[in-house]
Enzyme design. Sequence first.
Site, PDB file in Angstrom:
ATOM      1  CG  ASP A  25      -8.148   0.083   3.923  1.00 26.66           C
ATOM      2  OD1 ASP A  25      -8.916  -0.676   3.297  1.00 26.66           O
ATOM      3  OD2 ASP A  25      -6.908  -0.053   3.935  1.00 26.66           O
TER       4      ASP A  25
ATOM      5  CE  LYS B 239      -4.006  -2.045   2.277  1.00 22.80           C
ATOM      6  NZ  LYS B 239      -4.971  -1.963   3.384  1.00 22.80           N
TER       7      LYS B 239
END
Length: 271
Positions: free
Chosen positions: A100, A64
């Site tokens: 997220d 990420k």
Amino acid sequence: MFQLAVIGNPIEHSLSPQIHARFAESLGLCVNYQKLLAPLDQFESTARQFLASAQGANVTVPFKQQAFDLCDQLTPEAKLAGAVNTLWQQNDLLFGDNTDGKGLIKALDQAGFSLRGKKVVLIGAGGAARGALGPLLAEAPSELCLVNRTQSKAKALSDDFAEFSEGTRLHACSITDLSGEFDLVINASSSSLSGAPLELPANFSAKQAMDMMYSKASGETAFTRQMQALGAQTSDGLLMLINQAALSFERWCGKAPKLDQIDFSFLRGDH
Ligand code: NDP
């Protein structure tokens, strides 16, 4: 046909293809969502090659941060998180988002939890905690206490987000200093992977507890079991996973899956 994928290492365990297949089916869209294993030193080439002829990709552990570094354009959520879980290409530019944190807020909302004015503990100071912090502060809890095994990282996170904490008492504290009753405790650490409980002080409790880690089999993790014993209502991270996926899907395909019309019970149990 929308060509999509999740890129990670390892990737075999990912539930994302099954989740996105249900989204596509519910909306009558044709989607091919695959798992892509990127060698640890070849994330960039894997992502660029796939995105050259695809609509988008999710990024998972451990890439990420690398995805963030590669992007030409970032959403405000990705900038705040310092990490990207959603990629797409447009006019030769690479775009990155982080869904997220918003996925977490939506999951809490669907579970009937409002953060405004509440006392919240966030455990962990890794990528998931950083991604959650901006969206959590935007919901204006009265207090947000950051706790991490390595305390200096919780303090650094608290300092980094101080400018976004107006109206919230944002502070870092050690796990042994937690005391009294909180409205919500979110475990954004990987502690449940080991199956061991956290060392919580005796006078700590919370009305609600959520573990970002999810358990396919039972919906219970070491942390949710520990918090149930202290009287909390608990949930694992499956609803967050579904919500972050839905936000990515909408970004790529232009349509939001109607989550209340999809049966996700197939995600529990052995498969
Ligand atoms: P990172 O590796 O970036 O961070 C791990 C964090 O967990 C660190 O704060 C680390 O503390 C802490 N930690 C690790 N082991 C222990 C332990 N035994 N006891 C206490 N603390 C521990 O991971 P991420 O932030 O990316 O992910 C964290 C969790 O969130 C994972 O379980 C992941 O699956 C889950 N997640 C779920 C999502 C969902 O959609 N449901 C989305 C994203 C993540 P230290 O700094 O001391 O090393």
